[in-house]
Design a protein around this motif. Structure first.
Motif: not given
Length: 341
Positions: A122-146
């Motif tokens: 909840l602490c981290f989610d609160f910081l995200q909601a207040e724009k004080l922390a950013s969410a991690p950026l997604p990347a494709p997994t090996i299972f999605e790569i052709t």
């Protein structure tokens, strides 16, 4: 329904095996510190390879990939989150799964670890909601790569799995299967096979099914009105606790510890750190070993390294102030845990 029943049985077996082998990232670091060996750490890698191999084969056969198999970019946040999580795990005296095994043994103080984990998320989610922390950026997994190299990788891992399975069968050839199943302690290689192979099927069906995902989604639902967790996650969590509890009762390691003591403060504090770290990385050590690494997520290896460093630094600090750390000796494929001599 049949898949659900099979899944529940597999998770009960996972909980039973994890309890019998006493697997824990904190114990793995304690083994390195006290004996200069890393057999438990190697068993974690084996379990991840089992998951990767089985999931790769299933994705190639059925032309599907786990819908909840998330991949993330490696970042500075990954390293910071890992250090925070490792610090919390060392203070707690155990990581995410081992917290449940201690709870299954009757240590009610571990409920404070779960409560702290909830608050940390909840602490981290609160910081995200207040724009004080950013969410991690997604990347494709090996299972999605052709790519054709996935077939070569699946083939190579399949050869290793056949060799490892043959070695395990030779080890248990002249022994009773049932006697080995209810043995008070599991060999590391056997536990890695059971946990890894079972998780391979579960990961293909459900992606990240572990309780840290359930707790994170529940925290966001109750406070930030996010969608409620899938009820299936609660069923799977209960199945994991059931397997642990069955093992604790059968092995006579169950002892009810309900009286508060100073360790409970460490449990709660450690849980908060673990919750924050798991949100920052993202993923607790269970998600990293059993989901992120088998997905070849870019953040998996940096996260594992930083978790282990965080655990080691905190253990040395605890020893410096006069607290003992466990002596863990896993030679002979079997772990013995006791006070540092």
């Amino acid at each position: 329904m049949l898949l659900l029943i099979i899944s529940i049985l597999l998770i009960v077996l996972i909980g039973f095996s994890a309890h019998r082998a006493s697997l824990c990232s904190v114990s793995a670091v304690e083994e390195i510190i006290t004996t200069r060996h890393a057999f438990m750490l190697l068993s974690f890698i084996k379990a991840s390879v089992w998951i990767l191999g089985i999931t790769l084969i299933l994705t190639e056969v059925f032309s599907l990939y786990p819908l909840q198999a998330y991949g993330w970019q490696a970042s500075v946040g990954t390293m910071i989150g890992g250090l925070i999580f490792g610090t919390g795990a060392a203070l707690n005296g155990g990581c995410a799964v081992s917290t449940l095994t201690r709870l299954g043994n009757g240590n009610l103080g571990k409920l404070l670890t779960l409560a702290g984990f909830f608050i940390g998320v909840l602490c981290f989610d609160f910081l995200q909601a207040e724009k004080l922390a950013s969410a991690p950026l997604p990347a494709p997994t090996i299972f999605e790569i052709t790519s054709n190299w996935k077939i070569w990788l699946a083939g190579s891992i399949s050869l290793w799995m056949c060799w490892e399975l043959g070695r395990l069968m030779r080890t248990h050839l002249n022994r009773s299967f049932f006697r080995d199943l209810i043995a008070p302690r599991y060999k590391l290689s056997s536990a890695a096979f059971i946990i890894g192979a079972s998780n391979g099927f579960l990961f293909f069906l459900y992606g990240i099914w572990l309780h840290t995902r359930l707790m994170g989604e529940m925290a966001r639902h109750l406070v930030f009105e996010a969608p409620s967790p899938d009820p299936l996650l609660g069923i799977l969590f209960f199945a994991l606790l059931t397997g642990i509890s069955i093992s604790a009762l059968h092995s006579r390691r169950f002892y009810l510890e309900w009286q508060p003591n100073v360790k409970w403060l460490l449990y709660f504090t450690g849980g908060i750190f673990m919750g924050i770290g798991s949100a920052v990385m993202p993923g607790g050590n269970d998600v990293i070993w059993l989901s992120a690494l088998p997905s070849l997520s870019l953040h998996a290896v940096p996260a594992i390294f930083s978790i282990l460093v965080g655990i080691a630094v905190t253990l040395f600090a605890l020893r410096y102030v006069g607290l003992n750390i466990q002596h863990v000796d896993c030679r002979g494929d079997m772990c013995k845990v006791g006070d540092t001599p």
